[in-house]
Scaffold this active site. Sequence first.
Site, PDB file in Angstrom:
ATOM      1  N   ASP A  97       0.860  -1.176   0.000  1.00 15.24           N
ATOM      2  CA  ASP A  97       0.000   0.000   0.000  1.00 15.24           C
ATOM      3  C   ASP A  97       0.900   1.230   0.000  1.00 15.24           C
ATOM      4  OD1 ASP A  97      -2.384   1.617   0.462  1.00 15.24           O
ATOM      5  OD2 ASP A  97      -3.233  -0.187   1.374  1.00 15.24           O
ATOM      6  N   ASP A 198      -3.075   4.660  -2.405  1.00 16.83           N
ATOM      7  CA  ASP A 198      -4.121   5.231  -1.579  1.00 16.83           C
ATOM      8  C   ASP A 198      -4.553   6.624  -2.077  1.00 16.83           C
ATOM      9  OD1 ASP A 198      -5.484   4.759   1.082  1.00 16.83           O
ATOM     10  OD2 ASP A 198      -4.575   6.707   1.500  1.00 16.83           O
ATOM     11  N   GLU A 240      -6.400   4.094  -6.208  1.00 16.27           N
ATOM     12  CA  GLU A 240      -7.711   4.221  -5.573  1.00 16.27           C
ATOM     13  C   GLU A 240      -8.328   5.534  -6.042  1.00 16.27           C
ATOM     14  OE1 GLU A 240      -9.843   4.308  -1.166  1.00 16.27           O
ATOM     15  OE2 GLU A 240      -7.903   5.261  -1.464  1.00 16.27           O
ATOM     16  N   HIS A 315     -11.401  -2.889   2.918  1.00 21.98           N
ATOM     17  CA  HIS A 315     -11.429  -2.523   4.331  1.00 21.98           C
ATOM     18  C   HIS A 315     -12.236  -1.251   4.611  1.00 21.98           C
ATOM     19  CE1 HIS A 315      -8.415  -0.111   2.449  1.00 21.98           C
ATOM     20  NE2 HIS A 315      -8.349   0.666   3.515  1.00 21.98           N
ATOM     21  N   ASP A 316     -12.703  -0.575   3.563  1.00 20.18           N
ATOM     22  CA  ASP A 316     -13.476   0.658   3.743  1.00 20.18           C
ATOM     23  C   ASP A 316     -14.963   0.477   3.498  1.00 20.18           C
ATOM     24  OD1 ASP A 316     -11.158   2.190   4.231  1.00 20.18           O
ATOM     25  OD2 ASP A 316     -10.850   2.538   2.083  1.00 20.18           O
TER      26      ASP A 316
HETATM   27  C1  GLC Z   1      -8.133   5.342   1.670  1.00 26.37           C
HETATM   28  C2  GLC Z   1      -7.992   4.129   2.556  1.00 26.37           C
HETATM   29  C3  GLC Z   1      -8.711   4.398   3.841  1.00 26.37           C
HETATM   30  C4  GLC Z   1      -8.038   5.577   4.512  1.00 26.37           C
HETATM   31  C5  GLC Z   1      -7.977   6.782   3.582  1.00 26.37           C
HETATM   32  C6  GLC Z   1      -6.983   7.783   4.077  1.00 26.37           C
HETATM   33  O1  GLC Z   1      -9.431   5.582   1.296  1.00 26.37           O
HETATM   34  O2  GLC Z   1      -8.453   2.993   1.896  1.00 26.37           O
HETATM   35  O3  GLC Z   1      -8.739   3.286   4.691  1.00 26.37           O
HETATM   36  O4  GLC Z   1      -8.734   5.930   5.675  1.00 26.37           O
HETATM   37  O5  GLC Z   1      -7.566   6.450   2.285  1.00 26.37           O
HETATM   38  O6  GLC Z   1      -5.687   7.260   3.952  1.00 26.37           O
END
Ligand code: GLC
Length: 538
Positions: A97, A198, A240, A315-316
């Site tokens: 990540d 991310d 992402e 995980h979100d």
């Molecule tokens: C992304 C991650 C999430 C995190 C956010 C800030 O969306 O997947 O878990 O809280 O970024 O890093």
Amino acid sequence: MTPWWKKAVIYQIYPKSFQDSNGDGIGDIPGIISRLEYLEKLGIDAIWLSPVYLSPGIDNGYDISDYQKIDPQYGTMKDMDNLIKEAKKHHIRIVMDLVVNHTSDQHPWFVEAKKSQDNPYRDFYIWRDPVDGHEPNDLKSAFSGSAWKFDEKTGQYYLHFFADQQPDLNWKNPELRNKVYDMMNYWIDKGISGFRMDVIELIGKDPDQKIRENGPMLHPYLKEMNEHTFANKDMMTVGETWNATPKIAEEYSDPARHELSMVFQFENQALDQEPGKEKWDVRPLDLGELKKVLIKWQTEIDFNHAWNSLFWENHDIPRVISRWGNDQEYRVQCAKMFAIILHLMRGTPYIYNGEEIGMTNCPVKSIDEVEDIESINMYHERLEQGYKRADLINSINVKGRDNARRPMQWSNEENAGFTSGNPWLKVNPNYQKINVKAALADLDSIFYTYQKLIKLRHENPVVVDGDFELVENTGDSVLAFWRKLGSEKWLIVANLSGDRQRFNLDNDFKEVLISNYEKQDSLKNIILKPYEAFAVKA
Ligand code: GLC
Ligand code: CA
């Protein structure tokens, strides 16, 4: 030559919740190593490892204080090197990540930056003077409240699109960019196989113009990053990107542009929230809308000049069977249906740990049971605004991030075999029934459907490269599509609903490839059972 990641299936591990090896209640790297054999049996090609870097843990590791150290709760750098080496023996690659939109406020860069306005690291972050004694503008944090936080000592505000403790990096600073590239090369040299990036869509931001995602400098930065780090390496990169359209996805992933391999797009995430409102303002899903979005991302990008990922969970976001399907009487059929349609579409599939055994959401009764900063901040902000407690807890149970962060359910032993100590987040009580051990013992379990789907992808080019062709007029609840490559023709049919549905296609078939009920022997005027799904070779 087709790159490996076009044929691959990736498995996401949320390290804190995967496997504890030393009884402190927190999953760790040695724990992951002990489960590689299981992952090899499932058949996955790579692990996307959520952050294990040094971190105060405000956002479970998405707030990094040193990119080149491993957090002691997860192990040591030796453990990490070992994971890369051991995974390789099991034919599994490691994708790290990459969290470079922001750091932790404990990162030495930010500690320095805060010292004075003329500190050499000041410009690694985004600082603005107060306007009339207030925030520079009304930009909001994704974790509630303003995106600006005042620093008393130096008299300026800094920008944070997430928690106060996650200051945004200033990508306009070339020195910062070079430091990020050096850090990426450090990891590449360790033998990893890629990065999951991310909230990468935010790095081109222009806070003065209130531009967050898809800013003017986003693609130039990604090109530069590519050139300085993973260009010409056998690596995969996935961004992402919550706000990608098919056209934007092509901008990221067209090989000719030398940016990323593929993106995660989240268009379906907005389908069960009130239009124009926030994710917590929940409304029921319209299956027809879900079907439309699935089709859109198969037909509106040109796979010869772009690539896409396929996923239901991470995980979100909550567990898909609880959210859009049935996690009770049809749990098994429903989990298999979601798996069959996703894994037989075009793109690179991702499995989130526990999805392959049909793990479910885990409702809470009070805010004291919640760990996630996003849910907690939202709860307090909305309480002040006059929302009712019960409604807020309901939103958290439907959409909260802790749902998918419960410890992995390995067995029916105490704490699901996740830890011999006290788990950091309580185990879902349904582990007695839903666990890996039970899944492996039952040849008809969800696990073996995933295993078979991975095998089908590995062995059949039609799954990787075949065209997607929709079967029209099947109604809102039935999704049916062809995958075609040369003379190879596969048909996938799925009932997305919990009701019986009629299906009719004037076509014969040779062989049933996979199904979640007794095999159908015709396609003509058949009744699909609740959540029934199958694929046939025509
Ligand atoms: C992304 C991650 C999430 C995190 C956010 C800030 O969306 O997947 O878990 O809280 O970024 O890093
Ligand atoms: Ca541990």
